[in-house]
Each structure stands twice: as C-alpha cells, then as structure tokens.
Design an enzyme around this catalytic site. Structure first.
Site, short mmCIF file in Angstrom:
data_model
loop_
_atom_site.label_atom_id
_atom_site.label_comp_id
_atom_site.label_asym_id
_atom_site.label_seq_id
_atom_site.Cartn_x
_atom_site.Cartn_y
_atom_site.Cartn_z
N CYS A 1 -3.51 4.90 4.57
CA CYS A 1 -4.42 3.92 3.97
C CYS A 1 -5.69 4.59 3.48
O CYS A 1 -6.48 3.99 2.77
CB CYS A 1 -4.77 2.83 4.96
SG CYS A 1 -5.72 3.45 6.32
N PHE B 1 3.85 0.87 9.79
CA PHE B 1 4.75 2.00 10.05
C PHE B 1 4.08 3.35 9.91
O PHE B 1 4.54 4.35 10.45
CB PHE B 1 5.96 1.94 9.10
CG PHE B 1 5.66 2.46 7.72
CD1 PHE B 1 5.73 3.82 7.44
CD2 PHE B 1 5.27 1.60 6.69
CE1 PHE B 1 5.41 4.31 6.18
CE2 PHE B 1 4.94 2.08 5.43
CZ PHE B 1 5.01 3.43 5.18
N LYS C 1 2.92 -5.44 18.90
CA LYS C 1 4.11 -5.68 18.05
C LYS C 1 4.08 -4.56 17.01
O LYS C 1 3.44 -4.69 15.96
CB LYS C 1 4.00 -7.07 17.42
CG LYS C 1 5.30 -7.73 17.01
CD LYS C 1 6.15 -6.94 16.09
CE LYS C 1 5.65 -6.91 14.67
NZ LYS C 1 6.39 -5.93 13.81
P1 NAD Z 1 3.22 -4.37 6.44
O1 NAD Z 1 2.12 -5.28 6.09
O2 NAD Z 1 4.53 -4.52 5.75
O3 NAD Z 1 3.56 -4.50 8.01
C1 NAD Z 1 2.54 -4.48 8.98
C2 NAD Z 1 2.98 -5.31 10.18
O4 NAD Z 1 3.16 -6.67 9.76
C3 NAD Z 1 4.30 -4.85 10.79
O5 NAD Z 1 4.21 -4.89 12.19
C4 NAD Z 1 5.30 -5.87 10.26
O6 NAD Z 1 6.37 -6.10 11.15
C5 NAD Z 1 4.47 -7.13 10.10
N1 NAD Z 1 4.98 -7.99 9.02
C6 NAD Z 1 5.64 -7.58 7.90
N2 NAD Z 1 5.96 -8.64 7.14
C7 NAD Z 1 5.50 -9.74 7.78
C8 NAD Z 1 5.53 -11.14 7.48
N3 NAD Z 1 6.09 -11.60 6.37
N4 NAD Z 1 4.95 -11.98 8.35
C9 NAD Z 1 4.38 -11.52 9.47
N5 NAD Z 1 4.33 -10.20 9.82
C10 NAD Z 1 4.88 -9.32 8.98
O7 NAD Z 1 2.66 -2.88 6.29
P2 NAD Z 1 3.45 -1.51 6.38
O8 NAD Z 1 4.30 -1.35 5.16
O9 NAD Z 1 4.08 -1.35 7.71
O10 NAD Z 1 2.22 -0.48 6.31
C11 NAD Z 1 1.64 -0.03 5.12
C12 NAD Z 1 0.40 -0.82 4.78
O11 NAD Z 1 -0.55 -0.75 5.83
C13 NAD Z 1 -0.33 -0.27 3.56
O12 NAD Z 1 -0.76 -1.34 2.76
C14 NAD Z 1 -1.51 0.47 4.15
O13 NAD Z 1 -2.62 0.61 3.30
C15 NAD Z 1 -1.82 -0.41 5.31
N6 NAD Z 1 -2.62 0.31 6.31
C16 NAD Z 1 -3.94 0.00 6.39
C17 NAD Z 1 -4.74 0.67 7.29
C18 NAD Z 1 -6.20 0.36 7.39
O14 NAD Z 1 -6.82 0.77 8.36
N7 NAD Z 1 -6.80 -0.34 6.45
C19 NAD Z 1 -4.18 1.65 8.13
C20 NAD Z 1 -2.82 1.92 8.02
C21 NAD Z 1 -2.05 1.23 7.10
#
Ligand code: NAD
Length: 500
Positions: free
Chosen positions: A280, A148, A172
């Site tokens: 991140c 997000f 997605k």
């Molecule tokens: P998230 O892991 O909750 O969600 C990421 C994606 O995974 C979304 O599209 C979501 O729909 C999907 N998802 C969520 N739960 C799932 C499940 N149980 N099974 C399968 N798919 C699922 O992350 P978020 O809260 O949207 O974003 C924040 C996180 O992203 C933080 O940990 C941040 O550090 C990380 N992030 C990392 C980078 C990087 O480059 N390393 C960049 C941006 C964000």
C-alpha cells in the site's frame, strides 16, 4: 496441509463445511485449503473472546507486557519459519518476508512499554478538595480484518497494541495466505497469553459481516482495499462500533530537476517493484518535473527493471516474486493493455512473462509506462502490481497539483536537493505520510501509520500513540475527599471511618 482457525488456545478445522484453496503463487499449485467460518462460528468465537475479557483487562499492564516480551523472543527465534510461511503462500522473497516480520516486531517492542503508555493524567485540586484524573481502559472485544499483502505485519500493527491495552482479539486474516497469522497466534499462547484472548477465525464476507453485526464486538481495525474499507467503516459505525479502516493507495514520487538521480532511481526500483508492487506504500506513479528529468530517469531505470531477477521466493538472488492470484495477474495485464491503448509508451513490458519450471505461476514482469497522463486508468486506479507510471509535469506546481487532486492520499515522496521546496511540499500536501528523499515513508512503530482522503476512514491511525488511543476508552474521574483535619479531626485508618 489445511490452514485452521485458532479459538480458545486450540486449532480447529471449523464446522461450516465451506473452504477455499490456498496457492503457491510461484507454481500456481494448490498447497492447502482454508476453512471459511459461518456466522454462527464467528459468534461463538466472539463469545470466547468476551469470556476472556475481564480476566485479561484486569491483569496488571506490567504482566501483560511480560507476555509481549516473551512473544518478542519467540518471534526472533522463529523468524525463518514465519518468513517461510509468508513466502510460500504470498510469493514474496524470503528477504521481503523477514523484512515485514521485523516491522511487525517493532510494534511488539513498542507494546512492551504499555505500563508507561497507559499512564493517565492527574490534576490535583481542580476545586477545593477536588482532584481529577483520567485513565484509559480497554474497549472490549476487538476484531482485526487484514489483507493478503502483509499477512504478518498488518495483523501485528493491531493485536500487540490491542492486547497490551487489555482487550481481547479476533483476527480475520486474508483467506489467501492465512498460515503466518495462525502461527503468530500459537506463539502468543506459548508466550503465556491466556486462552481466548487471541483468536484467529478465517473466512470471507460471511465472517466479516458477522463481526460487523455482533453487538459484543466493540471495535474493528480494517486494512485492505478502499471499496471494502468504505463498506466496513459504514456498517461498523452504523452498528455503533469504533472503526478504523486503512485502505488503498496511489503513491506519487516527485523527482525535481535538481534531485540526485542515482538515489532517485535506486529508490524507485525498491519502492515500485519490491514485493511485486503489492504494497500500500509502493510508489506507482513518478512525476518527473520537466522532460529532461524524465528522460534521465527513464533511461537509468529501464535497464535495471529489465535486469530484475524474478522467481520463486527461495531462489538464490531472487528480487521479485509473483503476484498473489491468477486473477490478479490478469487484472495487472489488463491495466497495461489499457494504458497502451490510451497512449502510454510501454518502455519495459512485463506481460507474457513465462519462467522455465514455473509456467503456471502468477508472474508479471516489471513494467514501465512512460508518457502517462492524468486521465488514464493506469494512473487513476490502484493497480497493485509491478507497474510504474511516469508522468511529465512541466513545473513543481503542476506536479503537486496532481498529488493534491488524486483520490488517494496514503504516502508520497519528493526527491530534491532544495530544502525550501521539500519543506513547502511536506507542510502543504494533503497526504498522510510524506517522504523527503525517502521513497516509502512508513512511520516507525512509535509513530503512527495512516493515510488521508480515500486511503483511510476513521479518526485514528494505527500503532504508536494513536494505537493506544484507538484501543482504549478515556475515563475521567473527579473526586472530592473533604478533609477532616481542617475541623480538628484525626484520621482513623482502622475503624474504616474517616473521622471521629
Ligand atoms: P481486500 O479489501 O480484498 O481484503 C481485505 C480483507 O477484507 C480480507 O480479510 C478479506 O477477506 C475481506 N473482504 C474481502 N471482500 C470482502 C467483502 N466483500 N466483504 C467483507 N469483507 C471482505 O484487500 P486485499 O486484496 O487483501 O489487499 C490489498 C489492498 O489492501 C490494497 O488496496 C492495498 O492498498 C490495501 N492495503 C492498505 C494498507 C494501508 O495501510 N492503507 C496496507 C496494506 C494493504
């Protein structure tokens, strides 16, 4: 308003019957709903992308680049609109939203050079009358699963490179702020991308699992939390896919006693509280070497954090917006409570913030926790909110050891005037992206972005040449063309035979 899927060049509300509310985080009000795709809908979208693959993969790279050039123009023309779509659903300020689009745009600009980037390698005469050449071909249908916190930039790390390399794509996006990625896909169509090459399908775990299990998805780019990233990497790889998973972080900023303190304080302000700490690459732990350094840092930072102008994205002069959901606000507050209970000193307290007119918004004020120690959960875990922990190592070695032994290894920075210390740190630290007097060392588009340790699973970082490598398969051809001239024969180009 309902956020939609975008499949084969057309929007659709989906058929699953499942949906989820989308909020304006500043007011807490529901502003739209997003359909959550079923496994069958995902499979249908993958079939669309597969059908579009051979036409697009065989389109000359220079023609694919022309679509990217046009897409670039459309993004610039519609920058305000894209920023508004981001801010209304994510909550970040318009300036932050425009900033993320600009960083994504840089990847589009890099992708415009794809004919040059795909040039292969050629070795003449590897043996008598034998030449060898290597070329990079598209991997196939690629899926992108995104978080997000950068609803435009993170998808733009992926699909411009994947498409330019000749793949077709299924995005997605996060179900919490799906409007901007949908709009970007529509702009790609306007730029001339053939229908079916870029598809956006919204959804939750059901949709993600269907992508992970569909045999026609060749590669998965994931960005999100470590728990989900680990799962996606494991299941995707077990199904024989190429997977890159960029995950969570805890980024340290070391401040040495000789650092330019004004520079360090300004850097920490932007890096810890920009986008409400939901980055991140946010700095969430400062390691101030020596008590004197820590005291000077905290006394200069605290008044600035108290003065942060917090509000809805479009208010004049606003510097920080809300966090993404009510649950997120509660989680961040719980961490501050726990930190205090564990013995940290709450120097600036963002709990209980209520803004007039936005009483139901998901706001947390900027928070400073001092005297944090390595065993506390506020230090060990990624909080993903506007909370900065300050630790007070006595020496450089102690500070580096904290960075080296932390679970995460996305980004880190050192602030010092000592070139020797900086060089030592940059060369030896076990973190993927390192800043020297730069708090958020996000690589530009023609370099590659990626962390180490629990911050990334997979072999390839994202965008830059690593993006080209991830989104292509290497093929090497070894060809023998025996020469007829040697035998006194001549070529006959008309008869189709080589000699006569
Ligand atoms: P998230 O892991 O909750 O969600 C990421 C994606 O995974 C979304 O599209 C979501 O729909 C999907 N998802 C969520 N739960 C799932 C499940 N149980 N099974 C399968 N798919 C699922 O992350 P978020 O809260 O949207 O974003 C924040 C996180 O992203 C933080 O940990 C941040 O550090 C990380 N992030 C990392 C980078 C990087 O480059 N390393 C960049 C941006 C964000």
């Amino acid at each position: 308003m309902t956020d939609m899927h975008f499949i084969k060049g057309a929007t659709s509300a989906g058929t699953s019957g499942r949906s989820q509310n989308v909020y304006n985080p500043a007011t807490g009000a529901v502003t739209s709903s997003v359909p959550l795709a079923s496994a069958a809908e995902i499979d249908a979208a993958v079939a669309v992308a597969k059908a579009a693959l051979s036409g697009w993969a065989n389109t000359p790279p220079a023609k694919r680049a022309q679509v990217m050039f046009k897409f670039r123009e459309l993004i610039i023309k519609n920058l305000d609109r894209i920023a508004e779509l981001i801010s209304t659903q994510h909550g970040k300020t318009l300036d932050d939203a425009k900033g993320e689009v600009s960083r994504g745009l840089e990847v589009v600009e890099f992708a415009c050079g794809i004919p040059h980037l795909l040039k292969g390698e050629y070795s003449a005469q590897v043996a008598g009358a034998v030449d060898s050449y290597s070329l990079r071909q598209p991997v196939g249908v690629v899926a992108g699963i995104t978080p997000f916190n950068f609803p435009a930039m993170v998808p733009m790390w992926m699909f411009p490179m994947a498409l330019a390399c000749g793949n077709t794509f299924i995005l997605k996006p996060s179900e919490r702020d799906p409007a901007a990625p949908l709009y970007l896909a529509q702009l790609l169509s306007e730029a001339g991308l053939p229908d079916g090459c870029m598809n956006v399908v919204n959804g939750d775990k059901e949709a993600v699992d269907a992508l992970l299990d569909n045999p026609d998805v060749a590669a998965i780019s994931f960005v999100g939390s470590t728990t989900i990233g680990k799962y996606i990497y494991g299941r995707g790889c077990a199904n024989g896919k190429r997977v890159q998973a960029l995950c969570g972080a805890k980024n340290h900023m070391i401040i040495m006693p000789d650092a330019d303190m004004n520079q360090a304080v300004d850097a920490a302000m932007g890096a810890a509280y920009g986008s409400a700490g939901e980055r991140c690459m946010a700095i969430s732990a400062v390691l101030a070497v020596g008590d004197d350094t820590a005291d000077r840092f905290v006394s200069a930072l605290a008044p600035k954090v108290r003065a942060l102008k917090i509000g809805q994205y479009d208010e004049p002069g606003v510097e920080m917006g809300p966090v993404i959901t009510r649950e997120s606000k509660e989680r961040v507050t719980d961490y501050i409570n726990q930190g205090e209970a564990d013995g940290a000193k709450v120097v600036v307290d963002g709990r209980g913030l209520s803004l007039q007119g936005y009483e139901d918004g998901f706001f947390v004020g900027g928070t400073i926790l001092d005297h944090v120690t390595a065993d506390m959960s506020v230090y060990r875990d990624e909080i993903f909110g506007p909370v900065l922990s300050i630790l007070r190592p006595k020496t450089y070695e102690e500070a580096v050891n904290l960075v080296m032994t932390h679970e995460y290894g996305n980004g880190t920075a050192i602030f010092t005037r000592d070139g020797d210390a900086a060089r030592e740190f940059a060369n030896n630290v076990n973190v993927g992206m390192v800043g020297v007097n730069v708090p958020i060392p996000v690589p530009v588009a023609y370099h590659s972005f990626g962390g180490w340790k629990a911050s990334m699973f997979g072999d390839h970082s994202i965008h830059g040449m690593e993006g080209v490598r991830f989104y292509t398969k290497l093929k090497t051809v070894t060809a023998r063309w025996p020469s007829g001239i040697k035998d006194g024969a001549v070529f006959n180009f008309h008869s189709g035979s080589e000699t006569k």
